[in-house]
Design an enzyme around this catalytic site. Structure first.
Site, PDB file in Angstrom:
ATOM      1  N   HIS A 187      18.785 -48.684 115.713  1.00  0.00           N
ATOM      2  CA  HIS A 187      18.825 -48.781 117.244  1.00  0.00           C
ATOM      3  C   HIS A 187      17.822 -48.940 117.794  1.00  0.00           C
ATOM      4  O   HIS A 187      16.861 -48.445 117.290  1.00  0.00           O
ATOM      5  CB  HIS A 187      19.735 -47.560 117.702  1.00  0.00           C
ATOM      6  CG  HIS A 187      19.982 -47.343 119.289  1.00  0.00           C
ATOM      7  ND1 HIS A 187      20.332 -48.338 119.781  1.00  0.00           N
ATOM      8  CD2 HIS A 187      19.893 -46.420 119.934  1.00  0.00           C
ATOM      9  CE1 HIS A 187      20.435 -48.213 121.200  1.00  0.00           C
ATOM     10  NE2 HIS A 187      20.304 -46.755 121.191  1.00  0.00           N
TER      11      HIS A 187
ATOM     12  N   GLU B 203      50.123 -38.549 130.417  1.00  0.00           N
ATOM     13  CA  GLU B 203      50.233 -39.672 131.075  1.00  0.00           C
ATOM     14  C   GLU B 203      48.661 -40.374 131.061  1.00  0.00           C
ATOM     15  O   GLU B 203      48.838 -41.656 130.694  1.00  0.00           O
ATOM     16  CB  GLU B 203      50.365 -39.595 132.457  1.00  0.00           C
ATOM     17  CG  GLU B 203      50.855 -40.859 133.383  1.00  0.00           C
ATOM     18  CD  GLU B 203      51.945 -41.648 132.670  1.00  0.00           C
ATOM     19  OE1 GLU B 203      52.987 -41.255 132.303  1.00  0.00           O
ATOM     20  OE2 GLU B 203      51.624 -42.970 132.488  1.00  0.00           O
TER      21      GLU B 203
ATOM     22  N   GLY C 238      21.985 -38.458 107.483  1.00  0.00           N
ATOM     23  CA  GLY C 238      23.278 -38.231 108.491  1.00  0.00           C
ATOM     24  C   GLY C 238      24.293 -39.282 108.348  1.00  0.00           C
ATOM     25  O   GLY C 238      24.338 -39.816 107.151  1.00  0.00           O
ATOM     26  N   SER C 239      24.853 -39.655 109.311  1.00  0.00           N
ATOM     27  CA  SER C 239      25.680 -40.829 109.335  1.00  0.00           C
ATOM     28  C   SER C 239      25.285 -41.995 109.008  1.00  0.00           C
ATOM     29  O   SER C 239      25.877 -42.403 107.894  1.00  0.00           O
ATOM     30  CB  SER C 239      26.360 -40.590 110.746  1.00  0.00           C
ATOM     31  OG  SER C 239      27.214 -41.776 110.856  1.00  0.00           O
TER      32      SER C 239
ATOM     33  N   ASP D 150      18.022 -40.368 117.466  1.00  0.00           N
ATOM     34  CA  ASP D 150      16.893 -40.980 118.385  1.00  0.00           C
ATOM     35  C   ASP D 150      16.013 -40.214 119.133  1.00  0.00           C
ATOM     36  O   ASP D 150      14.801 -40.572 119.276  1.00  0.00           O
ATOM     37  CB  ASP D 150      17.622 -41.926 119.455  1.00  0.00           C
ATOM     38  CG  ASP D 150      18.566 -42.962 118.532  1.00  0.00           C
ATOM     39  OD1 ASP D 150      17.970 -43.878 118.015  1.00  0.00           O
ATOM     40  OD2 ASP D 150      19.835 -42.958 118.610  1.00  0.00           O
TER      41      ASP D 150
ATOM     42  N   SER E  96      56.225 -52.744 129.929  1.00  0.00           N
ATOM     43  CA  SER E  96      57.391 -53.058 130.819  1.00  0.00           C
ATOM     44  C   SER E  96      56.618 -53.851 131.917  1.00  0.00           C
ATOM     45  O   SER E  96      55.514 -53.845 132.283  1.00  0.00           O
ATOM     46  CB  SER E  96      57.941 -51.818 131.189  1.00  0.00           C
ATOM     47  OG  SER E  96      57.288 -51.270 132.325  1.00  0.00           O
TER      48      SER E  96
HETATM   49  P1  NAD Z   1      22.641 -38.342 112.836  1.00  0.00           P
HETATM   50  O1  NAD Z   1      22.637 -37.454 113.884  1.00  0.00           O
HETATM   51  O2  NAD Z   1      23.901 -38.322 111.784  1.00  0.00           O
HETATM   52  O3  NAD Z   1      21.615 -37.682 111.601  1.00  0.00           O
HETATM   53  C1  NAD Z   1      20.361 -37.932 111.301  1.00  0.00           C
HETATM   54  C2  NAD Z   1      19.760 -37.060 110.183  1.00  0.00           C
HETATM   55  O4  NAD Z   1      18.364 -37.183 110.625  1.00  0.00           O
HETATM   56  C3  NAD Z   1      20.101 -35.574 109.746  1.00  0.00           C
HETATM   57  O5  NAD Z   1      21.355 -35.848 109.095  1.00  0.00           O
HETATM   58  C4  NAD Z   1      19.091 -35.045 109.294  1.00  0.00           C
HETATM   59  O6  NAD Z   1      18.989 -35.679 107.895  1.00  0.00           O
HETATM   60  C5  NAD Z   1      17.890 -35.675 109.906  1.00  0.00           C
HETATM   61  N1  NAD Z   1      17.337 -34.780 111.070  1.00  0.00           N
HETATM   62  C6  NAD Z   1      17.963 -34.452 112.157  1.00  0.00           C
HETATM   63  N2  NAD Z   1      17.248 -33.644 112.900  1.00  0.00           N
HETATM   64  C7  NAD Z   1      15.965 -33.847 112.480  1.00  0.00           C
HETATM   65  C8  NAD Z   1      14.501 -33.454 112.837  1.00  0.00           C
HETATM   66  N3  NAD Z   1      14.616 -32.645 113.973  1.00  0.00           N
HETATM   67  N4  NAD Z   1      13.577 -33.935 111.906  1.00  0.00           N
HETATM   68  C9  NAD Z   1      13.840 -34.464 110.915  1.00  0.00           C
HETATM   69  N5  NAD Z   1      15.021 -34.861 110.509  1.00  0.00           N
HETATM   70  C10 NAD Z   1      16.144 -34.553 111.288  1.00  0.00           C
HETATM   71  O7  NAD Z   1      22.261 -39.659 113.047  1.00  0.00           O
HETATM   72  P2  NAD Z   1      22.871 -40.984 112.980  1.00  0.00           P
HETATM   73  O8  NAD Z   1      23.859 -41.009 114.022  1.00  0.00           O
HETATM   74  O9  NAD Z   1      22.952 -41.541 111.510  1.00  0.00           O
HETATM   75  O10 NAD Z   1      21.709 -41.964 113.799  1.00  0.00           O
HETATM   76  C11 NAD Z   1      20.683 -42.454 113.030  1.00  0.00           C
HETATM   77  C12 NAD Z   1      20.113 -43.764 114.027  1.00  0.00           C
HETATM   78  O11 NAD Z   1      21.280 -44.654 113.542  1.00  0.00           O
HETATM   79  C13 NAD Z   1      19.995 -43.739 115.267  1.00  0.00           C
HETATM   80  O12 NAD Z   1      18.892 -44.554 115.600  1.00  0.00           O
HETATM   81  C14 NAD Z   1      21.302 -44.302 115.814  1.00  0.00           C
HETATM   82  O13 NAD Z   1      21.144 -44.800 117.137  1.00  0.00           O
HETATM   83  C15 NAD Z   1      21.661 -45.186 114.942  1.00  0.00           C
HETATM   84  N6  NAD Z   1      23.133 -45.424 114.839  1.00  0.00           N
HETATM   85  C16 NAD Z   1      23.951 -44.697 114.451  1.00  0.00           C
HETATM   86  C17 NAD Z   1      25.274 -45.137 114.451  1.00  0.00           C
HETATM   87  C18 NAD Z   1      26.610 -44.013 114.155  1.00  0.00           C
HETATM   88  O14 NAD Z   1      27.483 -44.640 114.086  1.00  0.00           O
HETATM   89  N7  NAD Z   1      26.089 -42.694 114.180  1.00  0.00           N
HETATM   90  C19 NAD Z   1      25.647 -46.476 114.464  1.00  0.00           C
HETATM   91  C20 NAD Z   1      24.551 -47.458 114.813  1.00  0.00           C
HETATM   92  C21 NAD Z   1      23.181 -47.021 114.783  1.00  0.00           C
END
Ligand code: NAD
Ligand code: MG
Length: 336
Positions: free
Chosen positions: A105, A224, A23-24, A80, A249
């Site tokens: 995290h 606003e 994911g992200s 998470d 201002s």
């Molecule tokens: P996300 O929601 O973008 O994606 C996680 C990925 O996990 C999905 O793309 C998929 O590949 C997989 N997934 C989703 N559901 C699933 C399931 N049920 N079973 C198996 N795989 C599954 O997650 P993220 O935002 O990248 O977060 C990942 C970790 O990084 C978390 O611990 C989050 O707290 C941490 N984190 C995120 C960010 C952020 O900017 N998003 C920043 C810092 C830390």
């Protein structure tokens, strides 16, 4: 002064890194690690919509247990709320002896939802940016700052390993701030609850409702208290409160200085302390996980309750209007 690390030793990452989730964060870590010369495999559940994306990027994709198997480092980059079942079902049973577990995290580890066995390093590398920035800046030869922490040091080298990983994803080019799982988790939860997400939306909503209930047009109220907030936050981001106050201002500044402390008064700060205490005692995590385990009845109810209100409706109408004229609403209004 906090300890900040840069330029870790990439030789410490001589084995395979399994990146679980794409994911992200997952996609950014996997691609940056690979481009830093690390052997990477992405672990995804069967039928994952991310599989094609990862394969198209030239990455090796396997089922989660197969990626974990034989890995030196397992980076758990799943949402998470799914980390516990996936960890227990597919990660822990396949962990190689001495494999390190890495999180972005601290929530699950800090509150004891994921409990890795002794004999494994448990570390955190948390970029302080969304995943797409982590990738973008790495590709541009830069990086985002990040946090590193050690929960369990089985190898005696857990911190160095985390710093190496943080360097391979680009954070080590800027700085990896040393913290603990407790500090990262508790401050992160507090920030999103009291200020960034909870506090900010509740403040906006109360301001919007106060104006509308007093008979002002919703569109005026929206500009606003929603649109202009972005301008103010941009100024604060750029140069702190002083720069913001220099830019607005004198009338706005006088109102700010005399009325702000009445809106967020000692009672609000007392509530913030209570919220922090609930986080630190684990009460918030228990509440969250209980609801999660029950299929999220409370979460979904609250979500539905907050969907489609007047503020959202007015906002989408105004955005459409600005869009039609090729304007970004937030950028065409000053602060009086
Ligand atoms: P996300 O929601 O973008 O994606 C996680 C990925 O996990 C999905 O793309 C998929 O590949 C997989 N997934 C989703 N559901 C699933 C399931 N049920 N079973 C198996 N795989 C599954 O997650 P993220 O935002 O990248 O977060 C990942 C970790 O990084 C978390 O611990 C989050 O707290 C941490 N984190 C995120 C960010 C952020 O900017 N998003 C920043 C810092 C830390
Ligand atoms: Mg956060």
């Amino acid at each position: 002064m906090a300890r900040i690390h840069t330029d870790g030793n990439l030789d410490l990452l001589s084995g395979k890194v399994a990146v679980i989730g794409y994911g992200s964060q997952g996609h950014a870590h996997a691609l940056n690690l690979r481009d830093s010369g690390v052997d990477v495999e992405v672990g995804l559940r069967p039928g994952s919509p991310s599989r094609e994306l990862a394969e198209d990027a030239g990455l090796v994709v396997k089922e989660i247990a197969d990626a974990v198997s034989g890995a030196q480092v397992v980076a758990i980059l799943l949402p998470d709320h799914v980390q516990k079942p996936v960890y227990e079902g597919e990660i822990e049973p396949s962990l190689a002896d001495g494999a390190a577990l890495l999180f972005a995290h601290g929530l699950n580890v800090h509150f004891g939802r994921v409990v890795p066995p002794a004999g494994h390093d448990v570390v955190m590398v948390a970029p302080k940016a969304p995943g797409h920035r982590v990738r973008e800046l790495y590709e541009a030869g830069a990086g985002t700052p990040g946090l590193v922490a050690v929960h369990q040091d089985a190898s005696g080298q857990a911190l160095e390993l985390a710093i190496a990983y943080g360097t391979a994803i680009g954070c080590g080019r800027v700085g990896l701030l040393e913290t603990t799982f407790a500090e990262e988790t508790e401050s992160d939860l507090f920030g999103e609850q009291a200020v960034l997400c909870g506090g900010a939306t509740a403040l906006i909503k109360a301001g919007f409702e106060t104006l509308v209930e007093a008979g002002y047009q919703p569109e005026i109220a929206y500009y606003e208290v929603v649109n202009e907030l972005k301008l103010i936050v941009d100024l604060i981001y750029e140069g702190g409160f002083e720069y913001m106050r220099y830019s607005i201002s004198d009338v706005a500044e006088y109102g700010d200085l005399t009325r702000g402390p009445r809106v967020v008064d000692a009672g609000v700060k007392e509530t913030m302390r209570e919220i922090l205490a609930e986080i630190r005692s684990g009460a918030f995590a228990r509440e969250l996980f209980e609801d999660d385990d029950a299929g999220r009845p409370r979460f979904e109810h609250l979500r539905r309750e907050q969907t489609g209100g007047q503020l959202e409706q007015v906002g989408s109408e105004l955005r459409e209007l600005a869009g039609k004229r090729g304007l970004l609403g937030a950028d065409v209004h000053g602060v009086g």
